[in-house]
Design a protein around this motif. Structure first.
Motif, mmCIF file in Angstrom:
data_model
loop_
_atom_site.group_PDB
_atom_site.id
_atom_site.type_symbol
_atom_site.label_atom_id
_atom_site.label_comp_id
_atom_site.label_asym_id
_atom_site.label_seq_id
_atom_site.Cartn_x
_atom_site.Cartn_y
_atom_site.Cartn_z
ATOM 1 N N HIS A 3 148.277 66.924 82.231
ATOM 2 C CA HIS A 3 147.723 68.009 83.010
ATOM 3 C C HIS A 3 146.599 67.484 83.892
ATOM 4 O O HIS A 3 146.511 67.890 85.072
ATOM 5 N N GLY A 4 145.769 66.583 83.453
ATOM 6 C CA GLY A 4 144.676 66.001 84.242
ATOM 7 C C GLY A 4 145.226 65.117 85.327
ATOM 8 O O GLY A 4 144.684 65.052 86.442
ATOM 9 N N GLY A 5 146.382 64.427 85.096
ATOM 10 C CA GLY A 5 146.967 63.557 86.106
ATOM 11 C C GLY A 5 147.591 64.385 87.205
ATOM 12 O O GLY A 5 147.586 64.010 88.376
ATOM 13 N N HIS A 6 148.177 65.509 86.757
ATOM 14 C CA HIS A 6 148.795 66.391 87.701
ATOM 15 C C HIS A 6 147.721 67.008 88.599
ATOM 16 O O HIS A 6 147.921 67.163 89.817
ATOM 17 N N LEU A 7 146.653 67.368 88.068
ATOM 18 C CA LEU A 7 145.534 67.968 88.807
ATOM 19 C C LEU A 7 144.944 66.963 89.787
ATOM 20 O O LEU A 7 144.653 67.310 90.946
#
Length: 157
Positions: A3-7
């Protein structure tokens, strides 16, 4: 992390899109602003260059006029010196002529006075000679001689 990489991915994409939109929107105004700034600086530089050339030309012209004024002043001074010299020579010449006339008149007056004095001296000498002769004649004439002279004069008549 997913989720942090996607963000992070979407933040990067959004940032790239934002930069692309800003580039696309601001490219002409920023380019015009920079171009106008450069043109303004170039124009100011050209204007300053022209003003410098004009100032140099004015300086050269002023120096030329100053030199001409110095030459004219020198000509005026030379002319004034020539005129003064001629006036000086004329005054000296006039003074010499006047002095010669005065000397000539004085010589003539001296000659006249000397002639008068000689004439007076001659008259005085003649008068004295007559007086002396009369005195001698009177002293040498006796009554007898006087009588003879009268008789001689009467006989001639």
């Amino acid at each position: 992390m997913e989720h942090g990489g996607h963000l992070l991915f979407w933040k990067t994409v959004n940032t790239i899109i934002l930069f692309a939109i800003l580039y696309w929107l601001l490219r002409k105004p920023v380019s015009n602003f920079i171009s106008n700034g450069i043109d303004s600086i170039v124009n100011k530089f050209e204007k300053a260059k022209k003003e410098k050339e004009e100032a140099l030309n004015l300086l050269k012209e002023a120096e030329k006029k100053l030199e001409e004024a110095k030459e004219e002043a020198q000509r005026i001074v030379s002319y004034a010196e020539e005129v003064a010299q001629r006036e000086k020579e004329q005054i000296i010449s006039d003074a010499k002529q006047t002095a010669e006339r005065v000397i000539k008149m004085a010589d003539e007056e001296i000659e006249k006075e000397a002639y008068k004095a000689k004439e007076e001296l001659k008259k005085f000498a003649v008068q004295k000679a007559i007086e002396i002769a009369e005195g001698r004649i009177k002293s040498s004439i006796t009554p007898e001689l006087n009588k003879k002279l009268i008789e001689s004069s009467l006989e001639k008549l």
